[in-house]
Design an enzyme around this catalytic site. Structure first.
Site, PDB file in Angstrom:
ATOM      1  N   ASN A 158     -11.945   2.012   4.185  1.00 44.19           N
ATOM      2  CA  ASN A 158     -12.426   1.406   2.893  1.00 44.19           C
ATOM      3  C   ASN A 158     -13.510   0.746   2.891  1.00 44.19           C
ATOM      4  OD1 ASN A 158     -10.874  -0.553   4.538  1.00 44.19           O
ATOM      5  ND2 ASN A 158      -9.899  -1.513   2.837  1.00 44.19           N
ATOM      6  N   SER A 235      -3.151   0.748   8.601  1.00 43.47           N
ATOM      7  CA  SER A 235      -1.740   0.849   7.825  1.00 43.47           C
ATOM      8  C   SER A 235      -0.999   0.002   8.607  1.00 43.47           C
ATOM      9  CB  SER A 235      -1.156   2.210   7.733  1.00 43.47           C
ATOM     10  OG  SER A 235      -0.904   2.621   9.036  1.00 43.47           O
ATOM     11  N   VAL A 238       1.057   1.879  11.584  1.00 45.76           N
ATOM     12  CA  VAL A 238       0.282   1.909  12.740  1.00 45.76           C
ATOM     13  C   VAL A 238       0.404   0.484  13.415  1.00 45.76           C
ATOM     14  CG1 VAL A 238      -2.129   2.410  13.759  1.00 45.76           C
ATOM     15  CG2 VAL A 238      -1.328   3.932  11.938  1.00 45.76           C
ATOM     16  N   GLY A 239       0.101  -0.435  12.585  1.00 40.49           N
ATOM     17  CA  GLY A 239      -0.043  -1.577  13.205  1.00 40.49           C
ATOM     18  C   GLY A 239       1.318  -1.938  13.966  1.00 40.49           C
ATOM     19  N   GLU A 256      -5.142  -6.203  11.111  1.00 34.71           N
ATOM     20  CA  GLU A 256      -5.237  -6.758  10.024  1.00 34.71           C
ATOM     21  C   GLU A 256      -4.589  -5.534   9.066  1.00 34.71           C
ATOM     22  OE1 GLU A 256      -5.890  -9.473   8.654  1.00 34.71           O
ATOM     23  OE2 GLU A 256      -6.964 -10.404  10.443  1.00 34.71           O
ATOM     24  N   CYS A 290      -7.549  -4.408   1.455  1.00 32.25           N
ATOM     25  CA  CYS A 290      -6.318  -5.099   1.615  1.00 32.25           C
ATOM     26  C   CYS A 290      -6.198  -6.288   0.958  1.00 32.25           C
ATOM     27  CB  CYS A 290      -6.179  -5.022   3.335  1.00 32.25           C
ATOM     28  SG  CYS A 290      -7.421  -6.065   3.782  1.00 32.25           S
ATOM     29  N   GLU A 470      -9.869 -12.860  12.490  1.00 26.82           N
ATOM     30  CA  GLU A 470     -11.087 -12.276  12.620  1.00 26.82           C
ATOM     31  C   GLU A 470     -12.080 -13.187  12.185  1.00 26.82           C
ATOM     32  OE1 GLU A 470     -10.083  -8.495  10.259  1.00 26.82           O
ATOM     33  OE2 GLU A 470     -11.051  -7.826  12.108  1.00 26.82           O
TER      34      GLU A 470
END
Ligand code: UN1
Length: 493
Positions: A158, A235, A238-239, A256, A290, A470
């Site tokens: 994205n 996603s 996956v996180g 994130e 997000c 971050e």
């Protein structure tokens, strides 16, 4: 290389300073989400062997790079920033072609990557340790921050140039080396970032890019014992998996993930301003951020007026080819996403929320070749419903009426995410109460939920992130480790 109908441009991996095909020779397609007939390019469909070569290169480059002075590293980053800036229109246009956000946003994002490079070129020249008093007055007691080693960077489609930049650039600025896997839906912008770094003089092996699927590339990469830190945006599923992998291996982890970001509009707010900001937050990048606004929490006294005006504006939006100057919203990323979002909209409607704008795929005027979903508005959303709780990652906004600021904050906090949140009001006391009570890593007073400047920390509360942030000074914390030095003179002879 120029793309033609017969020979699309082919892009390889970047390993140890060389562009090269996947070991298997296989490629995958990168198609324009606004027009599936448009093949943007072919990219290396890599596997374990390529990941292994990239990790070897990153490991071999680490000693030389960590010893390269911060001032020298800074010069390379500055140069890369100049290269990106000078090509921003071309890179931005390609970004739009492969990702689908409007051209203005594509060019804006490319300039943001240059800005990130410039920020870290400066940040790396800031103090990197502290001096402390010691129990002994002859002891020199100080800390230094040193790089970690080989970092795995896994990024989403994205923000196909800005997110790679905001992870890779601090990693290398602070002396680490990188193996980077971009998302397969928009890998070309990443190629452009790596080209700029290579042309700026980044030594071979410091950044290695391997393209391909999560299973064939991402998985062996994050499980490899040579990787000491993982930075991932993507996603929630996956996180969650990465939390387990990192915990088992002791890998440093930066995540994130999703958001269900609220914009609270109090009845004293400037309604024109709030409307525009809420629409921007919800619909820019087709809602695929997000940080996008997905809940408009409105004080009941103004909810009918606000919802009617939102609906009019949303229905008047120009949705189409993101490269056309008049377009306000482009497609979603792929066919699967379009189907999922429309399915989620149906589910929301079946639960009782009122669908008042959009809700369907758009297939007329040539849009059938792309993945267009109409900008969508629901009213009367219950906070504890599917639409009130789950991230749709598309152009869908739900209005939730509330009776007070207290109720608004309680609704805002009732989700498992906590990335960003906005309030629109002229009342300083209410704005300050919101800033204190809201469970979100990023708080906006009178501006939209999306947007992030590189000099400040970025990240969320609760399920939106891991606790590390971050950007800004937080990037130094994540991408370095602390060494404490007790230095005493030898005893006098
Ligand atoms: C922004 O709000 O401009 O993946 C940046 C995302 C975020 C970045 C948002 N990590 O959408």
């Amino acid at each position: 290389m120029t793309a033609t109908a017969t020979s699309p441009a082919t892009f390889g991996n970047y390993i140890n300073g060389q562009w090269q095909p996947a070991a298997s020779g296989e490629t995958f397609e990168n198609r324009n989400p606004a027009n599936q007939d448009d093949l943007v390019g072919l990219h290396a469909a890599s596997g374990r062997e390529d990941v292994d070569a990239a990790l070897n290169a990153a490991q071999a480059a680490f000693d030389g790079w960590r010893r390269t002075s911060a001032i020298q590293r800074s010069a390379i980053l500055h140069k890369a920033a100049e290269i990106i800036s000078s090509r921003a229109n071309d890179i931005g246009r390609e970004l739009t072609r492969e990702e689908g956000k409007t051209l203005k946003e594509g060019i804006g994002e490319t300039n943001r990557a240059a800005q990130i490079l410039r920020y870290y070129a400066g940040e790396i020249q800031q103090p990197d340790g502290e001096h402390y008093p010691s129990a002994s007055n002859t002891t020199l007691l100080y800390t230094v921050r040193e790089p970690l080693g080989v970092c795995a960077i896994v990024t989403p489609w994205n923000f196909p140039i800005a997110i790679p930049a905001w992870k890779i650039v601090p990693a290398i600025a602070f002396g680490n080396t990188v193996v980077f896997k971009p998302a397969s839906d928009a890998p070309l912008s990443s190629v452009r970032l790596i080209e700029a770094l290579a042309e700026a003089g980044l030594p071979a092996g410091v950044v290695n890019m391997v393209t391909g699927s999560a299973g064939q590339v991402g998985d062996p990469l994050v499980r490899d014992p040579r990787v000491v830190a993982i930075s991932f945006t993507g996603s929630n599923a996956v996180g969650q998996e990465l939390r387990k992998i990192a915990a088992e291996r002791g890998t440093k982890l930066q995540l994130e993930l999703g958001g269900k970001n609220p914009a609270i509009v109090l009845s004293d707010a400037d309604m024109d301003h709030a409307l525009q900001q809420v629409i921007n937050g919800a619909m820019m990048s087709t809602g695929q951020k997000c940080t996008a606004t997905s809940r408009a929490i409105i004080e009941r006294a103004r909810v009918d007026e606000f919802t009617t005006r939102l609906s009019e504006r949303i229905q008047a939006m120009t949705v189409g080819d993101p490269q056309a100057p008049e377009t306000q919203m482009g497609p979603v990323i792929n066919a699967k996403a379009a189907e999922r979002i429309v399915g989620d909209i149906k589910k929301g409607a079946s639960e009782g929320a009122e669908l008042i704008a959009g809700g369907e795929r758009l297939t007329d005027n040539g849009r059938g070749k792309g993945h267009f979903v109409a900008p969508t508005l629901f009213s009367g959303v219950e906070s504890d419903s599917f639409l009130g709780q789950e991230e749709l990652f598309g152009p869908v906004l739900g209005v939730i009426p509330v009776d007070s600021l207290e109720e608004a904050i309680s609704v805002a906090n009732s989700v498992r995410f906590g990335l960003s949140a906005s309030i629109f009001t002229r009342d300083l006391g209410k704005a300050m109460a919101f800033a204190r009570e809201i469970q979100a890593g990023i708080v906006h007073i009178n501006s939209e939920t999306a947007g992030a400047e590189p000099q400040v920390p970025f990240g969320g509360y609760k399920g939106s992130s891991s606790y590390s942030r971050e950007q800004g000074k937080s990037a130094r914390e994540f991408f370095t480790q602390v060494k404490t030095v007790y230095m005493d003179p030898p005893p006098a002879r």
